[in-house]
Design a protein around this motif. Structure first.
Motif, PDB file in Angstrom:
ATOM      1  N   MET A   1       4.698  -0.993  -0.132  1.00 20.25           N
ATOM      2  CA  MET A   1       3.556  -0.771   0.758  1.00 20.25           C
ATOM      3  C   MET A   1       2.977  -2.085   1.252  1.00 20.25           C
ATOM      4  SD  MET A   1       1.433   2.239  -1.205  1.00 20.25           S
ATOM      5  CE  MET A   1       2.141   3.866  -1.507  1.00 20.25           C
TER       6      MET A   1
ATOM      7  N   GLU B   1       5.075   7.753  -5.097  1.00 18.61           N
ATOM      8  CA  GLU B   1       5.167   6.801  -3.994  1.00 18.61           C
ATOM      9  C   GLU B   1       5.546   5.415  -4.513  1.00 18.61           C
ATOM     10  OE1 GLU B   1       2.229   7.024  -0.848  1.00 18.61           O
ATOM     11  OE2 GLU B   1       1.266   8.691  -1.890  1.00 18.61           O
TER      12      GLU B   1
ATOM     13  N   ILE C   1       4.945   1.969  -4.520  1.00 24.00           N
ATOM     14  CA  ILE C   1       3.861   1.107  -4.060  1.00 24.00           C
ATOM     15  C   ILE C   1       4.335  -0.314  -3.801  1.00 24.00           C
ATOM     16  CG2 ILE C   1       2.148   2.507  -5.274  1.00 24.00           C
ATOM     17  CD1 ILE C   1       1.865   0.105  -7.240  1.00 24.00           C
TER      18      ILE C   1
ATOM     19  N   GLU D   1      -1.870   0.005   3.312  1.00 22.96           N
ATOM     20  CA  GLU D   1      -1.373   1.190   2.610  1.00 22.96           C
ATOM     21  C   GLU D   1      -1.758   1.156   1.139  1.00 22.96           C
ATOM     22  OE1 GLU D   1       2.689   2.078   5.216  1.00 22.96           O
ATOM     23  OE2 GLU D   1       2.728   0.585   3.607  1.00 22.96           O
ATOM     24  N   LEU D   2      -1.684  -0.026   0.528  1.00 21.43           N
ATOM     25  CA  LEU D   2      -2.061  -0.168  -0.878  1.00 21.43           C
ATOM     26  C   LEU D   2      -3.542   0.108  -1.094  1.00 21.43           C
ATOM     27  CD1 LEU D   2      -0.045  -3.322  -1.958  1.00 21.43           C
ATOM     28  CD2 LEU D   2       0.058  -1.078  -3.047  1.00 21.43           C
TER      29      LEU D   2
END
Length: 241
Positions: free
Chosen positions: A78, A73, A75, A82-83
C-alpha cells in the motif's frame, strides 16, 4: 479462538538498513501467523528487533523484502494514503509514552479516532464517555493529560485505542512507564477488552511478567524468531498469499 482464522500473516520478511558500506539486518526471514482473538506477545531484549517488527505489522515502515497481510489485505504494497485509511479502519495503538494530545482533555482525546472516522459529534461523545467510564475515569472527562497520573493517562490511551472497536490493537511497551500496580490494572483492562470484542492484541515487551498475559509468545533475537510458544497447542495451517 479459531486457529484457522489468520488475521495477520507475515512471509519472508526482511528489514535491512544501509549504514554506509555496511548493511544492518534488523529483521531476518520472519514467518508468522497471528489469529483473530489472540494476544500475541513479541518478546525479547532491547535491540532484538521487537519494535521494528511491530512497525512492519502496523504498516509504519516498509519491508526490504517479503510481505505483511492483515485482514485479507497486503499492507506492504500500500501507499501512504492507503495505509492511513487502512489503519483508521482496522488498527488501534497504545504507546509507552501515552502520546495523548496535550491541548485536548480526556474526552476529546478518546473521541479523536471517531472524529477521524466521520462519526457525528453526539455519538462520538457518548461512546468516548462510555469507554472512559469502563477504564475508571468517569470523573476525569474534562481533565487534561498534565492533570493526570501516568496510570490515568495510559487508561485514556487504552480507551482511545479501543473506542472504535478496531480488529487489531498494537501496544508497544504499554506499561514501561508505570508502577507494578498500574501495570497489572492496565494489562487486565486490555485483556478484558480483547476478549469481550474478539480483537487481536500485538504486545511488544521485554518483561516476562507481561508476556505471561499472552496466548502466543514470539521470541526474537538479532532480528530472527528463535522460539514460538502457545498456551493452547493446536495445529497451525500455512497458506500462501
Amino acid at each position: 479462538m479459531n486457529k484457522k482464522d489468520k488475521i495477520i500473516q507475515v512471509r519472508k520478511l526482511y528489514k535491512i538498513y544501509d549504514m554506509g558500506e555496511e548493511k544492518v539486518y534488523a529483521l531476518r526471514n520472519i514467518h508468522l501467523n497471528v489469529f483473530r482473538g489472540e494476544i500475541c506477545c513479541i518478546f525479547g531484549p532491547s535491540g532484538s528487533g521487537k519494535s521494528t517488527l511491530l512497525n512492519q505489522l502496523a504498516g509504519l515502515e516498509k519491508p526490504s523484502r517479503g510481505g505483511v497481510k492483515i485482514c485479507g489485505e497486503i499492507i506492504s504494497k500500500m501507499d501512504e494514503n492507503e495505509l492511513a485509511a487502512f489503519r483508521q479502519k482496522h488498527s488501534g495503538f497504545i504507546f509507552q509514552s501515552y502520546d495523548l494530545l496535550q491541548h485536548l482533555n480526556a474526552l476529546e482525546n478518546v473521541a479523536l479516532p471517531l472524529e477521524f472516522a466521520g462519526v457525528e459529534r453526539s455519538i462520538r461523545q457518548k461512546r468516548a464517555k462510555e469507554m472512559l467510564k469502563r477504564v475508571g475515569l468517569a470523573k476525569r472527562l474534562k481533565h487534561y493529560p498534565r492533570q493526570m497520573s501516568g496510570g490515568q493517562q495510559q487508561r485514556v490511551g487504552i480507551a482511545r485505542a479501543f473506542v472504535n472497536r478496531p480488529e487489531v490493537i498494537f501496544a508497544d511497551e504499554p506499561t514501561g512507564n508505570l508502577d507494578s500496580k498500574s501495570t497489572k490494572e492496565v494489562m487486565e483492562m486490555m485483556v478484558d477488552f480483547v476478549h469481550e470484542y474478539n480483537q487481536t492484541l500485538i504486545l511488544v515487551t521485554h518483561d516476562q511478567e507481561m508476556a505471561a498475559y499472552a496466548d502466543h509468545i514470539v521470541t526474537l533475537s538479532d532480528g530472527s524468531i528463535i522460539k514460538e510458544e502457545w498456551k493452547e497447542k493446536e495445529e497451525i495451517y500455512e497458506e500462501k498469499f
